[in-house]
Design an enzyme around this catalytic site. Sequence first.
Site, PDB file in Angstrom:
ATOM      1  NE  ARG A 125     -19.549  11.693 -43.751  1.00  0.00           N
ATOM      2  CZ  ARG A 125     -20.880  11.082 -43.818  1.00  0.00           C
ATOM      3  NH1 ARG A 125     -21.459  11.534 -45.021  1.00  0.00           N
ATOM      4  NH2 ARG A 125     -21.253  10.582 -43.045  1.00  0.00           N
TER       5      ARG A 125
ATOM      6  NE  ARG B 213     -28.773  18.154 -47.804  1.00  0.00           N
ATOM      7  CZ  ARG B 213     -29.535  18.235 -46.911  1.00  0.00           C
ATOM      8  NH1 ARG B 213     -30.686  19.258 -46.993  1.00  0.00           N
ATOM      9  NH2 ARG B 213     -29.770  17.382 -45.797  1.00  0.00           N
TER      10      ARG B 213
ATOM     11  NE  ARG C 109     -16.570  24.018 -25.911  1.00  0.00           N
ATOM     12  CZ  ARG C 109     -16.012  25.292 -25.702  1.00  0.00           C
ATOM     13  NH1 ARG C 109     -15.379  25.387 -24.489  1.00  0.00           N
ATOM     14  NH2 ARG C 109     -16.553  26.255 -26.294  1.00  0.00           N
TER      15      ARG C 109
ATOM     16  NE  ARG D 219     -28.055  25.697 -31.246  1.00  0.00           N
ATOM     17  CZ  ARG D 219     -28.601  24.381 -31.242  1.00  0.00           C
ATOM     18  NH1 ARG D 219     -28.699  24.080 -32.514  1.00  0.00           N
ATOM     19  NH2 ARG D 219     -28.429  23.490 -30.332  1.00  0.00           N
TER      20      ARG D 219
ATOM     21  CD  GLU E 200     -27.314  25.909 -27.930  1.00  0.00           C
ATOM     22  OE1 GLU E 200     -26.462  25.309 -28.574  1.00  0.00           O
ATOM     23  OE2 GLU E 200     -28.521  25.720 -27.947  1.00  0.00           O
TER      24      GLU E 200
ATOM     25  CE1 TYR F   9     -23.741  16.079 -30.238  1.00  0.00           C
ATOM     26  CE2 TYR F   9     -24.504  14.319 -32.309  1.00  0.00           C
ATOM     27  CZ  TYR F   9     -24.624  15.829 -31.349  1.00  0.00           C
ATOM     28  OH  TYR F   9     -25.560  16.390 -31.778  1.00  0.00           O
TER      29      TYR F   9
ATOM     30  CG  ASP G  66     -28.013  13.023 -33.960  1.00  0.00           C
ATOM     31  OD1 ASP G  66     -27.796  14.190 -33.258  1.00  0.00           O
ATOM     32  OD2 ASP G  66     -27.830  12.979 -35.059  1.00  0.00           O
TER      33      ASP G  66
END
Length: 384
Positions: free
Chosen positions: A185, A189, A262, A293, A318, A366, A368
């Site tokens: 997904r 917004r 990675r 970035r 990066e 992964y 956070d």
Amino acid sequence: MDICKSKKQYDYLIVGAGLYGSTFAYFAKQHGKRCLVIDKRPHIGGNIYCENVEGINVHKYGAHIFHTSNQEVWKFVNSFVAFNRYTNSPVANYKGKLYNLPFNMNTFNQIWGTITPEEAADKIEEQRAQVKKALIAENITEPRNLEEQALMLIGRDIYETLIKGYTEKQWGRKCTELPPFIIKRLPVRLVYDNNYFNDLYQGIPIGGYNHLINSMLEGIDTRVNVDFFSNRYEWEALADTVVYTGKIDEFFDYCYGRLNYRSLRFEHEIVNSPNYQGNAVINYTDADTPFTRIIEHKHFEMFGQQVYENPQTVISREYPIEWQEGIEPYYPINDNRNNILASQYREKGTTEHNVIFGGRLAEYKYYDMAPVIESVINWWDKQK
């Protein structure tokens, strides 16, 4: 210290002084447990370690923005260090033109010139319909890869401008070679809101992440420049239980094969200007720019006129790269092959009764930062 003569000196040997290991050690101490935390790097803090350069806290291993809707986690981290009001609002640079992220009314205005939510929704649906029509003409009803998935979700304009080049650089593979579930997904917004996260709380520790980690590990034995695997059995003999936060395949000596990751390469540069790009994070989404970035670190902690009080700034370019032995693994590659392999290792991990596997590498997942802390809190809650 003579390792061999110090058997069972600790309740927990914690391999890795990153966020998971440091949080676990803090709670263990609160429960009256003795801990030794070791790390192969020359510092504690793992990937959230900051290095002060010219008065600026540089996120040495890439940008880390703390965000959560979990009030318990937010109160927990703020009990060690106050967090500032930083709001993550990245900008995308595509061939010299700038676009706001995440995809919101500002983005749609910049790409299509739409003004109202109804206009933007109609444009998105028009683009999606064009894609679906083309795929159906080829007898494709379900997306076979990331490219088709993204096109069906958002249409060609945004995919080509803001997704394709960045994603292929990030993963080192064509979008047509990546599985569709990577991008199940996309946040869309229909409001003018550049705040990347939906969480109730976000910010950066005032003074950098080192304050958070140092506070957690205060009074706890720590050793750096230690390779757990060079003297594995001697280190394990020191404690009743090992808390392992490294690569799970390495723990089991790659018995099922090697997992893929990675990695990242950083180019840090001191710039003789108080304000290089005007934002902490700018993504470069075209395929021709080799980096993904540029991070300008002072914008994480300096706002308004504060930015100009320091005449210099520090930027980091990066570059995503394929992981190989000797460099840091950053991201699990969640394709079918690696997911199957990781599940085998996780299952094998359940047979290790004196080992706790936690964190991104040990769980091949992964994470956070807030969910890392939440997982440690939940583990200790279950011990009650």
